[in-house]
Write an enzyme that holds these catalytic residues in place. Structure first.
Site, PDB file in Angstrom:
ATOM      1  N   LYS A 206       0.838  -1.208   0.000  1.00 31.15           N
ATOM      2  CA  LYS A 206       0.000   0.000   0.000  1.00 31.15           C
ATOM      3  C   LYS A 206       0.871   1.254   0.000  1.00 31.15           C
ATOM      4  CE  LYS A 206      -3.753  -2.526   2.117  1.00 31.15           C
ATOM      5  NZ  LYS A 206      -3.000  -3.738   2.555  1.00 31.15           N
ATOM      6  N   ASP A 221       7.356  -0.094  10.213  1.00 28.15           N
ATOM      7  CA  ASP A 221       6.944  -1.443  10.615  1.00 28.15           C
ATOM      8  C   ASP A 221       7.793  -1.829  11.821  1.00 28.15           C
ATOM      9  OD1 ASP A 221       5.189  -3.776   9.050  1.00 28.15           O
ATOM     10  OD2 ASP A 221       6.694  -4.608  10.412  1.00 28.15           O
ATOM     11  N   ASP A 248       7.669   1.108  16.377  1.00 29.83           N
ATOM     12  CA  ASP A 248       6.552   0.382  16.996  1.00 29.83           C
ATOM     13  C   ASP A 248       5.320   1.275  16.974  1.00 29.83           C
ATOM     14  OD1 ASP A 248       4.731  -0.908  18.567  1.00 29.83           O
ATOM     15  OD2 ASP A 248       6.105  -1.279  20.242  1.00 29.83           O
ATOM     16  N   CYS A 318      -7.219  -7.459   6.817  1.00 31.63           N
ATOM     17  CA  CYS A 318      -7.614  -8.467   5.824  1.00 31.63           C
ATOM     18  C   CYS A 318      -8.259  -9.643   6.551  1.00 31.63           C
ATOM     19  CB  CYS A 318      -6.430  -8.901   4.982  1.00 31.63           C
ATOM     20  SG  CYS A 318      -5.062  -9.542   5.932  1.00 31.63           S
TER      21      CYS A 318
HETATM   22  C1  LIG Z   1      -1.167  -6.656   7.298  1.00 27.56           C
HETATM   23  S1  LIG Z   1       0.550  -6.441   7.391  1.00 27.56           S
HETATM   24  C2  LIG Z   1       0.784  -4.930   6.524  1.00 27.56           C
HETATM   25  C3  LIG Z   1       0.705  -5.047   5.023  1.00 27.56           C
HETATM   26  C4  LIG Z   1       1.118  -3.768   4.303  1.00 27.56           C
HETATM   27  N1  LIG Z   1       0.345  -2.631   4.751  1.00 27.56           N
HETATM   28  C5  LIG Z   1       1.019  -3.866   2.793  1.00 27.56           C
HETATM   29  O1  LIG Z   1       0.032  -3.424   2.211  1.00 27.56           O
HETATM   30  O2  LIG Z   1       1.944  -4.406   2.173  1.00 27.56           O
HETATM   31  C6  LIG Z   1       0.772  -5.964   9.062  1.00 27.56           C
HETATM   32  C7  LIG Z   1       2.179  -5.542   9.441  1.00 27.56           C
HETATM   33  O3  LIG Z   1       2.120  -5.028  10.783  1.00 27.56           O
HETATM   34  C8  LIG Z   1       3.391  -5.201  11.348  1.00 27.56           C
HETATM   35  N2  LIG Z   1       3.297  -4.973  12.815  1.00 27.56           N
HETATM   36  C9  LIG Z   1       2.912  -5.837  13.770  1.00 27.56           C
HETATM   37  N3  LIG Z   1       2.933  -5.231  14.977  1.00 27.56           N
HETATM   38  C10 LIG Z   1       3.322  -3.939  14.765  1.00 27.56           C
HETATM   39  C11 LIG Z   1       3.554  -2.815  15.613  1.00 27.56           C
HETATM   40  N4  LIG Z   1       3.368  -2.886  16.924  1.00 27.56           N
HETATM   41  N5  LIG Z   1       3.968  -1.671  15.040  1.00 27.56           N
HETATM   42  C12 LIG Z   1       4.161  -1.571  13.710  1.00 27.56           C
HETATM   43  N6  LIG Z   1       3.955  -2.601  12.854  1.00 27.56           N
HETATM   44  C13 LIG Z   1       3.557  -3.775  13.383  1.00 27.56           C
HETATM   45  C14 LIG Z   1       3.797  -6.584  10.920  1.00 27.56           C
HETATM   46  O4  LIG Z   1       5.195  -6.728  10.979  1.00 27.56           O
HETATM   47  C15 LIG Z   1       3.242  -6.627   9.484  1.00 27.56           C
HETATM   48  O5  LIG Z   1       4.256  -6.312   8.559  1.00 27.56           O
END
Ligand SMILES: C[S@@+](CC[C@H](N)C(=O)[O-])C[C@H]1O[C@@H](n2cnc3c(N)ncnc32)[C@H](O)[C@@H]1O
Length: 376
Positions: A206, A221, A248, A318
């Site tokens: 995205k 991320d 974070d 998703c």
């Molecule tokens: C659904 S995926 C994102 C997909 C991305 N938006 C895309 O379209 O390619 C969710 C992401 O959230 C990240 N994540 C998990 N906990 C998080 C946190 N506390 N802060 C930031 N990112 C986090 C994971 O590492 C993962 O890459």
């Protein structure tokens, strides 16, 4: 026979080492065997379908073979029987005699008698299932959860759609991204000159789409390894305007009110994208929606404070559970009265609370939910 042997090897790695289906398969298909010609595109597609299909339909296949077994077979025999049952029940284009013969010859020698006897009986018997979870081949808890959140008709149609392989959509810049995900990126509404924060950005699908519209995107991320994927995808797509950072989202290092638009594409149970991850349904635990819903609340709560007055906050996932969607919106409404709900997108999206849901069966896409707000 080579294709079925490869499929069995992949299934063994998934079973025994807990390997992810997509990663195992990519490794096996690209492995160079000096004694054999490279696999044709057709054979690669066939192995992929055998592995993904057998993995998805595992519960249904086990039921079909268990009717003719008096005791649980060793794991290696079980895998061959599943592979055979998948082809017999779910690949009507393959003749039964060919399936039995080639699956038997791909089996380890000591199991060939058993596999031959059982698969012949499976081929001769009607394909019948005792209940919906077995027929659809999902764990009980996923069926129960989706039926209770979506109603039986929509839940069953969603699960049936997610038993079929996804269509591949390639963007103009070559990045492969499902239409639902492309639509979510577009619905953030980022345009030229906007400063956008993508809180959970990896692998950058995205973020790169929003940058293509002229926005500057801070793509953060939690996981450093995954932030590397964002950078790699920026290079591959030629996206400039994306700054990839490790941060974070529950304790963001940004000043309040810094961004025109903030997207929280939160980590979730992924129950809307199961067609892409054939093994995921067997890995997930029944507490995942509550656990991930609680994390989404923390992420969205922190993100709300980063939006400039007049700016927009978008929350997407998703998955299709209430615990990870409307329950998050409920909490946000209480904690952030300064956020106004924006109109939900139109069909094929359906209204879902004050947001919208895209069911996989409605436009042959991944299943997603989206909620959009404007800060007063
Ligand atoms: C659904 S995926 C994102 C997909 C991305 N938006 C895309 O379209 O390619 C969710 C992401 O959230 C990240 N994540 C998990 N906990 C998080 C946190 N506390 N802060 C930031 N990112 C986090 C994971 O590492 C993962 O890459």
């Amino acid at each position: 026979m080579r294709t079925r042997r490869l499929a069995l090897e992949a299934l063994a790695r998934i079973d025994e080492d807990g390997a992810y289906a997509n990663l195992v398969l990519a490794g096996l298909l690209d492995r160079v065997d000096p004694d054999a010609p490279p696999l044709s595109a057709r054979d690669r597609g066939f192995v992929t379908d055998l592995v993904y299909g057998t993995e998805r339909m595992r519960r249904a296949c086990d039921h079909l073979v268990d009717r003719f077994l008096s005791s649980d077979p060793p794991a290696a025999a079980r895998r061959v029987l599943r592979l055979g049952a998948y082809q017999l029940a779910f690949r009507p284009d393959l003749p039964d005699y060919a399936v039995v013969a080639s699956t038997v010859s791909a089996a380890p020698k000591r199991f060939r008698g058993l596999v031959n006897a059982v698969l012949r009986r499976v081929a001769a018997a009607p394909v019948e299932f005792p209940d919906t979870p077995t027929r659809l081949s999902y764990p009980d808890w996923i069926v129960d959860r989706l039926v209770s959140d979506l109603g039986e008709l929509d839940a069953v149609a969603a699960m049936e759609t997610m038993n079929r392989p996804p269509r591949v959509h390639r963007r103009a810049d070559g990045y492969v991204q499902d239409l639902a995900s492309q639509w979510v990126a577009a619905l953030v509404g980022a345009t030229d000159g906007d400063l956008v924060l993508d809180v959970c950005a990896a692998p950058g699908g995205k973020a790169t789409a929003m940058a293509a519209n002229g926005a500057t995107v801070i793509a953060s991320d939690l996981q450093p390894g995954r932030v590397g994927l964002i950078s790699a995808n920026c290079l591959a797509t030629g996206a400039d305007g994306v700054v990839a950072v490790v941060a974070d989202g529950t304790a963001p290092p940004w000043r309040p009110g810094s961004f025109d638009r903030v997207l929280v594409d939160a980590p979730c149970s992924g129950l809307g994208v199961l067609r892409r991850r054939p093994d995921a349904r067997w890995r997930l635990d029944a507490d995942a929606p509550e656990r991930l819903g609680a994390l989404a609340i923390q992420l969205v709560d922190a993100a709300a404070q980063l939006v400039a007055p007049g700016g927009t906050l978008v929350f997407s996932v998703c998955t299709l559970t209430a615990a990870e969607t409307t329950a998050v919106d409920d909490r946000l409404a209480v904690a952030h009265p300064e956020l106004d709900v924006l109109d939900p997108p139109e069909a094929p999206w359906r209204p879902w609370g004050p947001g919208a849901m895209l069911l996989p069966q409605d436009a042959d896409t991944d299943g997603m939910c989206i909620f959009r707000y404007r800060r007063r």
